[in-house]
Motif scaffolding. Structure first.
Motif, short mmCIF file in Angstrom:
data_model
loop_
_atom_site.label_atom_id
_atom_site.label_comp_id
_atom_site.label_asym_id
_atom_site.label_seq_id
_atom_site.Cartn_x
_atom_site.Cartn_y
_atom_site.Cartn_z
N ALA A 10 0.86 0.52 6.34
CA ALA A 10 2.01 0.35 5.42
C ALA A 10 1.56 -0.33 4.07
O ALA A 10 2.04 0.20 3.13
CB ALA A 10 2.86 -0.93 6.28
N PHE A 14 2.13 1.81 0.80
CA PHE A 14 3.33 1.36 -0.17
C PHE A 14 2.46 1.47 -1.58
O PHE A 14 3.07 1.94 -2.53
CB PHE A 14 3.77 0.14 -0.06
N PHE A 17 1.97 5.09 -2.66
CA PHE A 17 3.54 5.59 -3.14
C PHE A 17 3.65 5.24 -4.49
O PHE A 17 4.23 5.74 -5.32
CB PHE A 17 4.49 5.26 -2.13
N VAL A 18 3.72 3.78 -4.63
CA VAL A 18 3.92 3.23 -6.19
C VAL A 18 3.20 3.96 -6.97
O VAL A 18 3.72 4.19 -8.33
CB VAL A 18 3.99 1.67 -6.08
#
Length: 62
Positions: A10, A14, A17-18
């Motif tokens: 996770a 994250f 993705f950012v």
């Protein structure tokens, strides 16, 4: 609740993705400046509309 592997996945997802979203936004920055001029006016109107709804709610509650 979550295993160590799930938490690591996770966190890495994250972060990646950012980073991907930042790169994509920078690539499209020139297009945003051309096609989305004056967008802040819509945002201000939307925030004002929500604020008016809260004021009406508080007014009729009392």
């Amino acid at each position: 609740m979550f295993s160590q592997g799930q938490l690591v996945f996770a966190a890495l997802f994250f972060i990646s993705f950012v980073i991907t979203m930042i790169i994509a936004y920078r690539k499209d920055l020139k297009l945003h400046q051309v096609y989305y001029k004056g967008n802040y006016k819509i945002l201000i109107g939307f925030i004002a509309f929500i604020a008016i709804l809260f004021v009406i709610k508080i007014y009729f509650k009392h």
